[in-house]
Design a protein around this motif. Structure first.
Motif, PDB file in Angstrom:
ATOM      1  N   ALA A 188      58.867  25.852  31.546  1.00 44.27           N
ATOM      2  CA  ALA A 188      57.828  25.164  31.002  1.00 44.27           C
ATOM      3  C   ALA A 188      56.513  26.021  31.573  1.00 44.27           C
ATOM      4  CB  ALA A 188      57.742  23.834  31.595  1.00 44.27           C
ATOM      5  N   ALA A 189      56.736  26.797  32.609  1.00 46.04           N
ATOM      6  CA  ALA A 189      55.624  27.753  33.057  1.00 46.04           C
ATOM      7  C   ALA A 189      55.741  28.801  32.187  1.00 46.04           C
ATOM      8  CB  ALA A 189      55.756  28.195  34.445  1.00 46.04           C
ATOM      9  N   GLU A 190      56.883  29.429  31.775  1.00 47.16           N
ATOM     10  CA  GLU A 190      56.890  30.398  30.878  1.00 47.16           C
ATOM     11  C   GLU A 190      56.343  30.208  29.484  1.00 47.16           C
ATOM     12  OE1 GLU A 190      60.254  33.472  28.822  1.00 47.16           O
ATOM     13  OE2 GLU A 190      60.966  32.069  30.521  1.00 47.16           O
ATOM     14  N   ARG A 191      56.706  28.814  28.973  1.00 48.62           N
ATOM     15  CA  ARG A 191      56.177  28.511  27.805  1.00 48.62           C
ATOM     16  C   ARG A 191      54.628  28.325  27.646  1.00 48.62           C
ATOM     17  NH1 ARG A 191      60.890  25.116  27.934  1.00 48.62           N
ATOM     18  NH2 ARG A 191      59.463  23.188  28.585  1.00 48.62           N
ATOM     19  N   ARG A 192      53.957  27.867  28.935  1.00 48.17           N
ATOM     20  CA  ARG A 192      52.796  27.603  28.983  1.00 48.17           C
ATOM     21  C   ARG A 192      52.094  28.860  29.011  1.00 48.17           C
ATOM     22  NH1 ARG A 192      53.100  24.458  32.966  1.00 48.17           N
ATOM     23  NH2 ARG A 192      52.857  25.668  34.488  1.00 48.17           N
ATOM     24  N   PHE A 193      52.540  30.084  29.908  1.00 47.96           N
ATOM     25  CA  PHE A 193      51.924  31.208  29.863  1.00 47.96           C
ATOM     26  C   PHE A 193      51.969  31.940  28.403  1.00 47.96           C
ATOM     27  CE2 PHE A 193      53.206  35.800  30.123  1.00 47.96           C
ATOM     28  CZ  PHE A 193      52.330  36.454  30.581  1.00 47.96           C
ATOM     29  N   ARG A 194      53.269  31.649  27.747  1.00 49.42           N
ATOM     30  CA  ARG A 194      53.333  32.315  26.451  1.00 49.42           C
ATOM     31  C   ARG A 194      52.170  31.671  25.561  1.00 49.42           C
ATOM     32  NH1 ARG A 194      54.798  36.365  24.799  1.00 49.42           N
ATOM     33  NH2 ARG A 194      53.240  36.423  23.632  1.00 49.42           N
ATOM     34  N   ALA A 195      52.056  30.431  25.409  1.00 48.27           N
ATOM     35  CA  ALA A 195      51.102  29.575  24.820  1.00 48.27           C
ATOM     36  C   ALA A 195      49.613  30.354  24.989  1.00 48.27           C
ATOM     37  CB  ALA A 195      51.072  28.414  24.931  1.00 48.27           C
ATOM     38  N   LEU A 196      49.271  30.336  26.327  1.00 51.67           N
ATOM     39  CA  LEU A 196      47.965  30.671  26.808  1.00 51.67           C
ATOM     40  C   LEU A 196      47.700  32.159  26.470  1.00 51.67           C
ATOM     41  CD1 LEU A 196      47.785  29.052  30.364  1.00 51.67           C
ATOM     42  CD2 LEU A 196      46.515  28.301  27.987  1.00 51.67           C
ATOM     43  N   LEU A 197      48.727  33.017  26.623  1.00 53.99           N
ATOM     44  CA  LEU A 197      48.748  34.266  26.143  1.00 53.99           C
ATOM     45  C   LEU A 197      48.400  34.495  24.647  1.00 53.99           C
ATOM     46  CD1 LEU A 197      48.936  36.984  27.715  1.00 53.99           C
ATOM     47  CD2 LEU A 197      51.317  37.188  26.823  1.00 53.99           C
ATOM     48  N   ASP A 198      49.170  33.854  23.782  1.00 50.98           N
ATOM     49  CA  ASP A 198      48.984  34.002  22.306  1.00 50.98           C
ATOM     50  C   ASP A 198      47.461  33.431  21.981  1.00 50.98           C
ATOM     51  OD1 ASP A 198      51.262  35.038  21.717  1.00 50.98           O
ATOM     52  OD2 ASP A 198      52.386  33.260  21.469  1.00 50.98           O
ATOM     53  N   GLU A 199      46.858  32.661  22.877  1.00 52.14           N
ATOM     54  CA  GLU A 199      45.488  31.911  22.559  1.00 52.14           C
ATOM     55  C   GLU A 199      44.415  32.953  22.931  1.00 52.14           C
ATOM     56  OE1 GLU A 199      44.883  29.489  20.531  1.00 52.14           O
ATOM     57  OE2 GLU A 199      47.001  29.098  20.291  1.00 52.14           O
ATOM     58  N   ALA A 200      44.857  34.099  23.428  1.00 56.19           N
ATOM     59  CA  ALA A 200      43.705  34.987  23.829  1.00 56.19           C
ATOM     60  C   ALA A 200      43.150  35.695  22.600  1.00 56.19           C
ATOM     61  CB  ALA A 200      44.260  36.180  24.840  1.00 56.19           C
ATOM     62  N   SER A 201      41.986  35.909  22.460  1.00 55.87           N
ATOM     63  CA  SER A 201      41.415  36.865  21.419  1.00 55.87           C
ATOM     64  C   SER A 201      41.527  38.248  21.422  1.00 55.87           C
ATOM     65  CB  SER A 201      39.752  36.428  21.296  1.00 55.87           C
ATOM     66  OG  SER A 201      39.008  36.669  22.562  1.00 55.87           O
ATOM     67  N   GLU A 202      41.935  38.577  22.519  1.00 51.95           N
ATOM     68  CA  GLU A 202      42.088  40.210  22.599  1.00 51.95           C
ATOM     69  C   GLU A 202      43.437  40.533  22.880  1.00 51.95           C
ATOM     70  OE1 GLU A 202      39.550  41.347  26.068  1.00 51.95           O
ATOM     71  OE2 GLU A 202      37.692  41.489  24.927  1.00 51.95           O
ATOM     72  N   ALA A 203      44.011  41.698  22.502  1.00 51.91           N
ATOM     73  CA  ALA A 203      45.176  41.904  22.402  1.00 51.91           C
ATOM     74  C   ALA A 203      45.676  42.385  23.916  1.00 51.91           C
ATOM     75  CB  ALA A 203      45.551  43.343  21.740  1.00 51.91           C
ATOM     76  N   ILE A 204      46.635  41.721  24.393  1.00 46.08           N
ATOM     77  CA  ILE A 204      47.232  42.009  25.792  1.00 46.08           C
ATOM     78  C   ILE A 204      48.701  42.338  25.788  1.00 46.08           C
ATOM     79  CG2 ILE A 204      47.772  40.765  27.831  1.00 46.08           C
ATOM     80  CD1 ILE A 204      45.586  38.630  27.047  1.00 46.08           C
ATOM     81  N   ARG A 205      48.890  43.491  26.422  1.00 49.58           N
ATOM     82  CA  ARG A 205      50.167  44.027  26.689  1.00 49.58           C
ATOM     83  C   ARG A 205      50.611  43.991  28.325  1.00 49.58           C
ATOM     84  NH1 ARG A 205      51.030  49.334  22.568  1.00 49.58           N
ATOM     85  NH2 ARG A 205      51.076  47.922  20.665  1.00 49.58           N
ATOM     86  N   ILE A 206      51.837  43.583  28.609  1.00 45.36           N
ATOM     87  CA  ILE A 206      52.077  44.106  30.191  1.00 45.36           C
ATOM     88  C   ILE A 206      53.162  45.188  29.836  1.00 45.36           C
ATOM     89  CG2 ILE A 206      53.007  43.016  31.949  1.00 45.36           C
ATOM     90  CD1 ILE A 206      52.156  40.379  31.273  1.00 45.36           C
ATOM     91  N   VAL A 207      53.136  46.357  30.588  1.00 42.65           N
ATOM     92  CA  VAL A 207      53.876  47.407  30.706  1.00 42.65           C
ATOM     93  C   VAL A 207      54.735  47.720  31.865  1.00 42.65           C
ATOM     94  CG1 VAL A 207      52.572  48.144  28.167  1.00 42.65           C
ATOM     95  CG2 VAL A 207      52.114  49.050  30.675  1.00 42.65           C
ATOM     96  N   GLU A 208      55.408  48.487  31.672  1.00 41.35           N
ATOM     97  CA  GLU A 208      56.396  49.055  32.936  1.00 41.35           C
ATOM     98  C   GLU A 208      55.455  50.476  33.238  1.00 41.35           C
ATOM     99  OE1 GLU A 208      60.711  48.817  34.615  1.00 41.35           O
ATOM    100  OE2 GLU A 208      60.262  50.219  32.961  1.00 41.35           O
ATOM    101  N   PRO A 209      54.907  50.653  33.995  1.00 38.91           N
ATOM    102  CA  PRO A 209      54.105  52.115  34.505  1.00 38.91           C
ATOM    103  C   PRO A 209      54.792  53.147  34.292  1.00 38.91           C
ATOM    104  CG  PRO A 209      53.553  50.396  36.333  1.00 38.91           C
ATOM    105  CD  PRO A 209      54.529  49.785  35.439  1.00 38.91           C
TER     106      PRO A 209
END
Length: 397
Positions: A180-201
């Motif tokens: 549920a936390a992952e789904r909530r995180f996924r939904a909030l991330l998709d609602e962001a107006s700016e492009a967001i990436r999480i990458v491995e340094p």
């Protein structure tokens, strides 16, 4: 456990009605399971039987609270009262109700800590063992004699078995909570107006992204996941050097920003503004990259620069017009006087007329300089400095 996992998955999104339906269904199901255990009792001695009917009642009360526990206990009590009867009816009903109350109490205790832990499960096993002892004690000496024969089975079933089974149920609950936390995180991330990436340094492999990233890059999320983020860098060495500088600054300072970076999207080269921040989670570093299309900002900056340039040109033009008008007035007046003196001198009249025409042209230029509304450069030959086309710059749109 499978049934409970199913209800948690499909009726566990936090809405009150779904939560009430989940408790109701689980109360009935676990009550039916308790009745099944009572029916399928095990004979351990002549006229002595063992069953763990209190276990499902206590378990569901532990994970779903007192409403589900009470409903499960009511199912067992109705079965005991209506179908079995006998001298053990009241002690049996009291015992199962006490098990539901024990589960509700431990549920309240566990929720104060946020979740069910091992200590809660084994504590409930001990309390359920005592509720069973209570039922046998209410039968008097014959009941205690029977309990003396069956207590090792209850110890194994409640103190050990319930602790282990409760841990399995807690795992189901925790897994669904994480989902549920992952789904909530996924939904909030998709609602962001700016492009967001999480990458491995280390590899700049894309671990997570959002809908705005797909819209900006032109690639769907599955096509972005796992790709090397450096594939989106432009081929120009200077632009790639700017990207590398951002990575070095992020590694050194923990964050970096850049404006007007080249970005190779599916539809071609674009310009982006970017902010990169390095974070640590569970001992592993991650880079959170937030970026947006730079075109709106660049257009706004260009409009702002044009406004400033127009203001500067207008100030200079007004000052020049004021300074030129004063001597021009003297020149025009002198030409009018000179025109009277050369009356009859054809050559002199032509020179004066040419001077007057030039003065009128200067006056027209000055008038246009005070009405400049936009900046329109004039066409100039190679090597000639850029100039403003005053006529076009002062014309009405």
């Amino acid at each position: 456990m499978l049934f409970y996992s199913f209800t948690i998955q499909h009726l566990g999104d936090g809405r009150p009605r779904l939560a009430a339906a989940r408790r109701f269904l689980n109360g009935l199901a676990f009550g039916a399971l308790a009745v099944g255990l009572a029916v399928a009792r095990i004979q351990v001695a002549p006229d002595v039987y063992f069953d763990a009917r209190n276990m499902p009642v206590a378990l569901i009360a532990l994970f779903e609270g007192w409403p589900a526990g009470l409903l499960a206990a009511a199912v067992v009590a109705i079965y005991r009262w209506q179908w079995l009867g006998g001298a053990g009816t009241v002690p049996g009903v009291v015992s199962v109700m006490a098990a539901a109350a024990a589960g509700a109490f431990v549920h309240w205790w566990a929720m104060r800590r946020g979740r069910v832990a091992s200590r809660h499960a084994f504590a409930l096993g001990a309390l359920t063992f005592l509720t069973t002892l209570l039922g046998y004690a209410m039968l008097g000496r014959p009941g205690l004699e029977k309990f003396a024969t069956t207590w090792p089975h209850f110890v194994v079933a409640y103190l050990v078995g319930m602790g282990v089974i409760a841990q399995l149920f807690a795992t189901v609950v925790e897994r669904e909570r994480l989902n549920a936390a992952e789904r909530r995180f996924r939904a909030l991330l998709d609602e962001a107006s700016e492009a967001i990436r999480i990458v491995e340094p280390a590899t700049w492999r894309i671990l997570e992204t959002n809908r705005a990233d797909s819209a900006l890059s032109g690639y769907p999320r599955p096509a972005l996941m796992g790709r090397d983020g450096r594939e989106f860098w432009p081929q120009d060495p200077e632009e790639r050097g700017r990207w590398q500088a951002v990575l070095k600054e992020t590694a050194a300072a923990g964050s970096a920003s850049a404006f007007g970076l080249g970005y190779q999207a599916a539809g071609g080269l674009r310009s982006i503004d970017l902010t990169c921040r390095r974070v640590q989670h569970d001992g592993r570093p991650y880079d959170i990259v937030i970026f947006r299309d730079a075109a709106p900002r660049e257009a706004l900056d260009a409009a702002h620069r044009e406004v400033l340039d127009l203001r500067a040109v207008t100030l200079v033009a007004n000052a020049a017009a004021h300074e030129i008008n004063n001597p021009l007035t003297v020149i025009v007046g002198s030409l009018e006087l000179l025109q009277r003196r050369v009356n009859g001198d054809t050559q002199g009249e032509r020179w004066v007329e040419r001077a007057v025409t030039a003065a009128e042209r200067i006056r027209d230029i000055i008038a246009r300089m005070t009405h400049i509304t936009r900046l329109s450069p004039a066409e100039s030959a190679p090597g000639v400095p850029a100039m403003l086309d005053i006529r076009r710059s002062s014309e009405d749109n």
